[in-house]
Enzyme design. Structure first.
Site, PDB file in Angstrom:
ATOM      1  CE1 TYR A  15      -2.737   3.239   0.871  1.00 44.59           C
ATOM      2  CE2 TYR A  15      -2.188   2.355   3.778  1.00 44.59           C
ATOM      3  CZ  TYR A  15      -3.422   3.152   2.378  1.00 44.59           C
ATOM      4  OH  TYR A  15      -4.125   4.349   2.350  1.00 44.59           O
ATOM      5  CB  ILE A  16       2.468   2.889   2.535  1.00 41.59           C
ATOM      6  CG1 ILE A  16       1.430   3.078   3.312  1.00 41.59           C
ATOM      7  CG2 ILE A  16       3.467   4.478   2.565  1.00 41.59           C
ATOM      8  CD1 ILE A  16       1.810   2.916   4.497  1.00 41.59           C
ATOM      9  CG  ASP A  35       6.675  -6.616  -1.895  1.00 40.37           C
ATOM     10  OD1 ASP A  35       5.560  -5.618  -1.481  1.00 40.37           O
ATOM     11  OD2 ASP A  35       5.819  -7.998  -1.398  1.00 40.37           O
ATOM     12  CG  ASN A  39      -0.753  -7.866   3.003  1.00 39.23           C
ATOM     13  OD1 ASN A  39      -1.930  -8.699   2.401  1.00 39.23           O
ATOM     14  ND2 ASN A  39      -0.497  -6.786   4.046  1.00 39.23           N
ATOM     15  CG  ASP A  62      11.062 -13.944   2.344  1.00 39.72           C
ATOM     16  OD1 ASP A  62      11.587 -13.330   3.261  1.00 39.72           O
ATOM     17  OD2 ASP A  62       9.859 -14.780   2.506  1.00 39.72           O
ATOM     18  CG  PHE A  85       7.662   0.998   2.569  1.00 39.88           C
ATOM     19  CD1 PHE A  85       6.898   1.772   2.906  1.00 39.88           C
ATOM     20  CD2 PHE A  85       8.273   1.137   1.757  1.00 39.88           C
ATOM     21  CE1 PHE A  85       7.025   3.687   2.914  1.00 39.88           C
ATOM     22  CE2 PHE A  85       8.578   2.790   0.719  1.00 39.88           C
ATOM     23  CZ  PHE A  85       7.510   3.702   1.627  1.00 39.88           C
ATOM     24  CB  SER A 129       4.469   2.428  13.766  1.00 37.56           C
ATOM     25  OG  SER A 129       2.759   2.330  14.387  1.00 37.56           O
ATOM     26  CE1 TYR A 154       2.918  -3.518  12.496  1.00 37.23           C
ATOM     27  CE2 TYR A 154       1.842  -2.382  14.497  1.00 37.23           C
ATOM     28  CZ  TYR A 154       2.097  -2.034  13.292  1.00 37.23           C
ATOM     29  OH  TYR A 154       2.533  -1.249  12.126  1.00 37.23           O
ATOM     30  CE  LYS A 158       6.443  -1.029  11.492  1.00 35.35           C
ATOM     31  NZ  LYS A 158       7.458  -1.553  10.089  1.00 35.35           N
ATOM     32  NE  ARG A 300      -9.450  -2.660  17.014  1.00 42.66           N
ATOM     33  CZ  ARG A 300      -9.292  -1.956  15.551  1.00 42.66           C
ATOM     34  NH1 ARG A 300      -9.716  -2.326  14.710  1.00 42.66           N
ATOM     35  NH2 ARG A 300      -7.951  -0.589  15.732  1.00 42.66           N
ATOM     36  N   GLY A 302      -7.915  -3.772  23.041  1.00 39.71           N
ATOM     37  CA  GLY A 302      -6.053  -3.201  22.984  1.00 39.71           C
ATOM     38  C   GLY A 302      -6.438  -1.575  22.124  1.00 39.71           C
TER      39      GLY A 302
HETATM   40  C1  UD1 Z   1      -3.471   0.122  14.241  1.00 42.90           C
HETATM   41  C2  UD1 Z   1      -1.943   0.330  15.201  1.00 42.90           C
HETATM   42  C3  UD1 Z   1      -0.997   0.286  15.038  1.00 42.90           C
HETATM   43  C4  UD1 Z   1      -0.826   0.153  12.876  1.00 42.90           C
HETATM   44  C5  UD1 Z   1      -1.991  -0.062  12.774  1.00 42.90           C
HETATM   45  C6  UD1 Z   1      -1.795  -0.521  11.345  1.00 42.90           C
HETATM   46  C7  UD1 Z   1      -3.152  -0.209  17.464  1.00 42.90           C
HETATM   47  C8  UD1 Z   1      -3.178   0.519  18.650  1.00 42.90           C
HETATM   48  N1  UD1 Z   1      -2.378   0.768  16.719  1.00 42.90           N
HETATM   49  O1  UD1 Z   1      -3.798   1.528  13.997  1.00 42.90           O
HETATM   50  O2  UD1 Z   1      -0.081   0.266  15.417  1.00 42.90           O
HETATM   51  O3  UD1 Z   1       0.228   0.694  12.433  1.00 42.90           O
HETATM   52  O4  UD1 Z   1      -3.534  -0.499  13.038  1.00 42.90           O
HETATM   53  O5  UD1 Z   1      -2.393  -1.533  10.151  1.00 42.90           O
HETATM   54  O6  UD1 Z   1      -3.134  -1.217  17.908  1.00 42.90           O
HETATM   55  N2  UD1 Z   1     -12.054   0.683  13.865  1.00 42.90           N
HETATM   56  C9  UD1 Z   1     -13.284   0.931  14.091  1.00 42.90           C
HETATM   57  N3  UD1 Z   1     -14.256  -0.160  13.181  1.00 42.90           N
HETATM   58  C10 UD1 Z   1     -13.369  -0.995  12.323  1.00 42.90           C
HETATM   59  C11 UD1 Z   1     -12.449  -1.047  12.289  1.00 42.90           C
HETATM   60  C12 UD1 Z   1     -12.247   0.087  12.532  1.00 42.90           C
HETATM   61  O7  UD1 Z   1     -14.362   1.651  14.774  1.00 42.90           O
HETATM   62  O8  UD1 Z   1     -14.534  -1.475  11.963  1.00 42.90           O
HETATM   63  C13 UD1 Z   1     -11.962   2.065  14.674  1.00 42.90           C
HETATM   64  C14 UD1 Z   1     -10.805   1.806  15.794  1.00 42.90           C
HETATM   65  O9  UD1 Z   1     -11.076   1.834  17.232  1.00 42.90           O
HETATM   66  C15 UD1 Z   1      -9.628   3.049  15.913  1.00 42.90           C
HETATM   67  C16 UD1 Z   1      -9.672   4.113  14.497  1.00 42.90           C
HETATM   68  O10 UD1 Z   1     -10.885   3.587  14.166  1.00 42.90           O
HETATM   69  O11 UD1 Z   1      -9.978   3.513  16.952  1.00 42.90           O
HETATM   70  C17 UD1 Z   1      -8.904   3.383  13.913  1.00 42.90           C
HETATM   71  O12 UD1 Z   1      -8.327   1.411  14.043  1.00 42.90           O
HETATM   72  P1  UD1 Z   1      -7.625   0.874  12.479  1.00 42.90           P
HETATM   73  O13 UD1 Z   1      -7.535   1.724  11.181  1.00 42.90           O
HETATM   74  O14 UD1 Z   1      -7.635  -0.204  13.037  1.00 42.90           O
HETATM   75  O15 UD1 Z   1      -5.648   2.017  13.072  1.00 42.90           O
HETATM   76  P2  UD1 Z   1      -5.627   1.688  14.246  1.00 42.90           P
HETATM   77  O16 UD1 Z   1      -5.624   0.831  15.480  1.00 42.90           O
HETATM   78  O17 UD1 Z   1      -5.323   3.112  14.830  1.00 42.90           O
END
Ligand code: UD1
Length: 347
Positions: A15-16, A35, A39, A62, A85, A129, A154, A158, A300, A302
């Site tokens: 992606y990035i 790559d 994924n 790899d 990346f 991150s 994960y 980092k 969720r 964590g």
């Molecule tokens: C997570 C990781 C981050 C990682 C990133 C990449 C944590 C705290 N952070 O970011 O380290 O670099 O993923 O994969 O684990 N949400 C919903 N519904 C959904 C999906 C997400 O409400 O179906 C909300 C989550 O609760 C959060 C926000 O959207 O508040 C962003 O979520 P997400 O896109 O998964 O990113 P992070 O959790 O911030």
């Protein structure tokens, strides 16, 4: 066309990585991608070519094998810098499969740094991150905030990789590195031709939204509306992936032009604005005119409540600033989702 030089991009079909590769090519660099396609799709290379007119060099290797990197560098002895990346990034999966994450995310870092030493390659940009900050004590979070004990394998990879880079630089004059601590990258290339392609059910918010809007998922669950935030949903610093891609080019050039204050530097890459999940949904609906089916669900496990970046150091010292708006992020993500699904029909 004379090139500004060759850059090795690991994870360059992801992606990035793919959007940064397009940006590098558009700015006159020659891109060499490694790559393993674990994924990502090989078609991404054609998409990069559609946008830039140039097909990057590509090696399906790899990075866990040192040999792979050595072979590529032997073929391209004039590589000026490396942007790394390639990594697995699903937090939940990392809790289930810690050994896979440690091996997959850390061994390549060691191999690349070894090869940099062997071949005197000086400039390295690492995808880090904001997860290294955990839930920070003060917001917005600066680069000086303490790194908190990692919440997941994960996140730990980092932290380990930042340390690997810092220690290698300290021990080897001539190697320079910048760790970019990304906040939450979303959106797609402005052509609508490159974007995020999650395997299976997306973990992240933005692809879940676009897949729901297009009808692949039934509804989006908003994970919690009882947090201590103005609307009760979690807050993040969402950044347009194109702004993020540009930050990598600026970081590389900072090192190549010897503008850095130190051989190892760390920058927050975000917009500096905290945005809630409900505000993302609102922006998506306004920018695209599409109504999203969503409901409030349980928190969720964590998730941190809120985080956004202090970007002063990146703005003033790196000389980079995010310029694209939230609506441009949500709209471009939607354009990409539509284009990608359309391309599956015609292929
Ligand atoms: C997570 C990781 C981050 C990682 C990133 C990449 C944590 C705290 N952070 O970011 O380290 O670099 O993923 O994969 O684990 N949400 C919903 N519904 C959904 C999906 C997400 O409400 O179906 C909300 C989550 O609760 C959060 C926000 O959207 O508040 C962003 O979520 P997400 O896109 O998964 O990113 P992070 O959790 O911030």
């Amino acid at each position: 066309m004379s090139s500004k030089g060759k850059i090795l991009v690991t994870g360059g079909t992801g992606y990035i990585g793919s959007i940064t590769s397009a940006e590098l090519i558009e700015q006159g660099y020659e891109v060499v991608i490694i790559d393993n396609l674990s994924n990502s799709e090989k078609d991404t290379l054609d998409r990069i070519q559609d946008i830039t007119g140039i097909l990057p060099h590509f090696y399906e290797y790899d990075l866990q094998e040192q040999e792979s990197i050595e072979r590529v560098i032997t073929e391209h002895p004039d590589i000026l810098g490396i942007i790394h990346f390639a990594a697995a990034k699903a937090v939940g999966e990392s809790v289930e499969m810690p050994l896979h994450y440690y091996r997959n995310n850390i061994v390549p870092m060691i191999n690349i740094l070894e090869s940099m030493k062997i071949h005197n390659i000086s400039n390295f940009v690492f995808s880090s991150s904001c997860t290294v900050y955990g839930q920070p004590d003060e917001l917005p979070v600066t680069e000086l905030a303490p790194v908190k004990p990692a919440e997941s394998p994960y996140g730990y990879t980092k932290q380990v990789n930042e340390n690997l880079l810092k220690d290698t630089i300290q021990a080897n004059k001539g190697i320079k590195g910048i760790a970019l601590r990304y906040f939450n990258p979303i959106g797609a290339h402005l052509s609508g031709n490159l974007g995020e392609l999650p395997l299976g059910v997306p973990d992240n918010l933005m692809p879940y939204i676009t897949q729901t809007a297009i009808g692949i998922r039934e509804e989006l669950k908003v994970f919690g509306d009882d947090y201590n935030t103005p609307d009760g949903s979690c807050i993040r610093d969402y950044i347009h992936v194109v702004d993020l891609a540009r930050a990598h080019v600026v970081a590389l050039e900072r090192m190549m032009q010897n503008k850095g204050k130190a051989d190892y530097e760390v920058f927050n890459i975000g917009t500096g604005n905290g945005v809630s999940v409900l505000e993302i949904i609102d922006s998506f609906e306004k920018a695209t005119g599409v109504k999203l089916n969503y409901k409030i669900a349980d928190r969720r496990a964590g998730d941190i409540e809120q985080i956004w970046a202090n970007t002063d150091f990146a703005n003033n010292e790196l000389g980079w600033k995010a310029s694209l708006t939230l609506d441009q992020m949500t709209k471009s993500a939607w354009e990409w989702e539509k284009n990608y699904r359309e391309s599956l029909k015609t292929n």
